[in-house]
Design a protein around this motif. Structure first.
Motif, mmCIF file in Angstrom:
data_model
loop_
_atom_site.group_PDB
_atom_site.id
_atom_site.type_symbol
_atom_site.label_atom_id
_atom_site.label_comp_id
_atom_site.label_asym_id
_atom_site.label_seq_id
_atom_site.Cartn_x
_atom_site.Cartn_y
_atom_site.Cartn_z
ATOM 1 N N GLU A 155 0.900 -1.246 -0.170
ATOM 2 C CA GLU A 155 0.107 -0.089 0.095
ATOM 3 C C GLU A 155 0.919 1.326 -0.123
ATOM 4 O OE1 GLU A 155 -2.702 -0.371 3.347
ATOM 5 O OE2 GLU A 155 -3.781 -1.984 2.500
ATOM 6 N N ALA A 156 2.135 1.229 0.681
ATOM 7 C CA ALA A 156 2.707 2.522 0.760
ATOM 8 C C ALA A 156 3.451 2.734 -0.613
ATOM 9 C CB ALA A 156 4.210 1.970 1.769
ATOM 10 N N SER A 169 8.127 11.738 4.007
ATOM 11 C CA SER A 169 7.107 11.518 5.043
ATOM 12 C C SER A 169 6.320 10.464 4.755
ATOM 13 C CB SER A 169 6.414 12.777 5.110
ATOM 14 O OG SER A 169 5.700 13.249 3.925
ATOM 15 N N LEU A 170 5.966 10.355 3.341
ATOM 16 C CA LEU A 170 4.879 9.545 2.888
ATOM 17 C C LEU A 170 5.446 8.140 2.753
ATOM 18 C CD1 LEU A 170 2.137 8.933 1.335
ATOM 19 C CD2 LEU A 170 3.414 9.000 -0.808
ATOM 20 N N VAL A 171 6.798 7.834 2.769
ATOM 21 C CA VAL A 171 7.512 6.692 2.857
ATOM 22 C C VAL A 171 7.738 6.159 4.250
ATOM 23 C CG1 VAL A 171 9.717 5.335 2.283
ATOM 24 C CG2 VAL A 171 8.690 6.874 0.601
ATOM 25 N N ALA A 172 7.965 7.118 5.229
ATOM 26 C CA ALA A 172 8.222 6.841 6.431
ATOM 27 C C ALA A 172 6.879 6.388 7.006
ATOM 28 C CB ALA A 172 8.998 7.895 7.224
ATOM 29 N N LYS A 176 6.373 2.787 8.621
ATOM 30 C CA LYS A 176 5.857 2.519 10.010
ATOM 31 C C LYS A 176 4.696 1.863 10.198
ATOM 32 C CE LYS A 176 4.476 5.314 13.841
ATOM 33 N NZ LYS A 176 4.126 6.846 14.615
ATOM 34 N N ILE A 177 3.502 2.204 9.557
ATOM 35 C CA ILE A 177 2.262 1.604 9.802
ATOM 36 C C ILE A 177 2.480 -0.071 9.436
ATOM 37 C CG2 ILE A 177 0.033 1.517 8.941
ATOM 38 C CD1 ILE A 177 -0.043 4.309 8.562
ATOM 39 N N ALA A 178 3.333 -0.221 8.264
ATOM 40 C CA ALA A 178 3.620 -1.649 7.978
ATOM 41 C C ALA A 178 4.294 -2.459 9.053
ATOM 42 C CB ALA A 178 4.179 -1.667 6.624
#
Length: 227
Positions: A155-156, A169-172, A176-178
């Motif tokens: 999803e990332a 910021s989008l990648v991090a 992190k959520i994953a």
């Protein structure tokens, strides 16, 4: 009064810290996505099985040496019937195996040995009941965590593809959520593994005591028959 005030402040700080940790865990759980729910369900069911096994094993654990002494004394003073009465009044697998053997005492030592072996296997299966599910949950928890991580990474990268640019910021945030599902899955597996190892070690000790006690029972019956 000053001491009581300091103790009250320490208690309030500890409560605040505990509440802060809970809030942090809830926040991380909500960020982890849908795969956090299977991990949570595994934790709840696994802890229920673990607590049930621990309680049953604690109840099954008795002072084996004291019990053997009382049974031998009953055999010497009142015979097989008196020893059976003590076994009936005592909880635990050792007493059940003793009672099964004593019920066959009038059929000879061979019958006693067969009864002890048969009922020993039955009692051992009762002690191990539920552990197979606990071991399954230990394996499933990190698997669900890794699956959630892989899906989160996909999803990332989809978000990166949709944005058309690699934003730090989008990648991090996506990574992190994953990874949160993996963290929680490993934590659940570690917690359940502790209870599983405790139960296995407790069962091993009870089985050894049961085998040693059975040998002493047969020896006592042999001595009684020869006398």
């Amino acid at each position: 009064m000053k001491l009581l005030g300091n103790v009250s402040l320490v208690a309030q700080d500890a409560a605040a810290d505990g509440e802060g940790v809970i809030n942090m865990l809830v926040s991380y759980f909500n960020q982890g996505g849908d795969f956090m729910w299977p991990v949570l369900i595994i934790l709840i069911i696994g802890l229920a099985i673990a607590f049930e096994r621990v309680i049953q094993l604690v109840l099954a654990d008795v002072n084996t040496r004291k019990f053997i002494v009382s049974v031998k004394k009953a055999l010497d003073e009142g015979g097989v019937s008196a020893a059976e009465a003590i076994c009936a009044e005592t909880r635990g697998p050792v007493a059940s195996v003793f009672q099964a053997g004593l019920l066959r005492a009038n059929e000879g030592i061979d019958a006693v040995e067969k009864a002890v072996v048969a009922y020993g296997s039955i009692e051992m299966s009762f002690l191990e009941r539920g552990l197979v599910w606990l071991s399954l949950f230990i394996a499933l928890a990190p698997m669900f965590g890794f699956l959630g991580t892989v899906i989160g990474m996909v999803e990332a990268f989809d978000a990166i593809e949709a944005a058309g640019d690699i934003s730090p910021s989008l990648v991090a945030r996506g990574i992190k959520i994953a990874l949160l599902t993996t963290v929680f899955g490993l934590i659940v597996a570690i917690i359940l593994q502790f209870f599983y190892n405790y139960a296995v070690s407790k069962i091993d000790r009870i089985v050894v005591e049961m085998e040693e006690a059975s040998i002493e029972l047969i020896d006592s019956l042999v001595i009684m028959d020869s006398a």
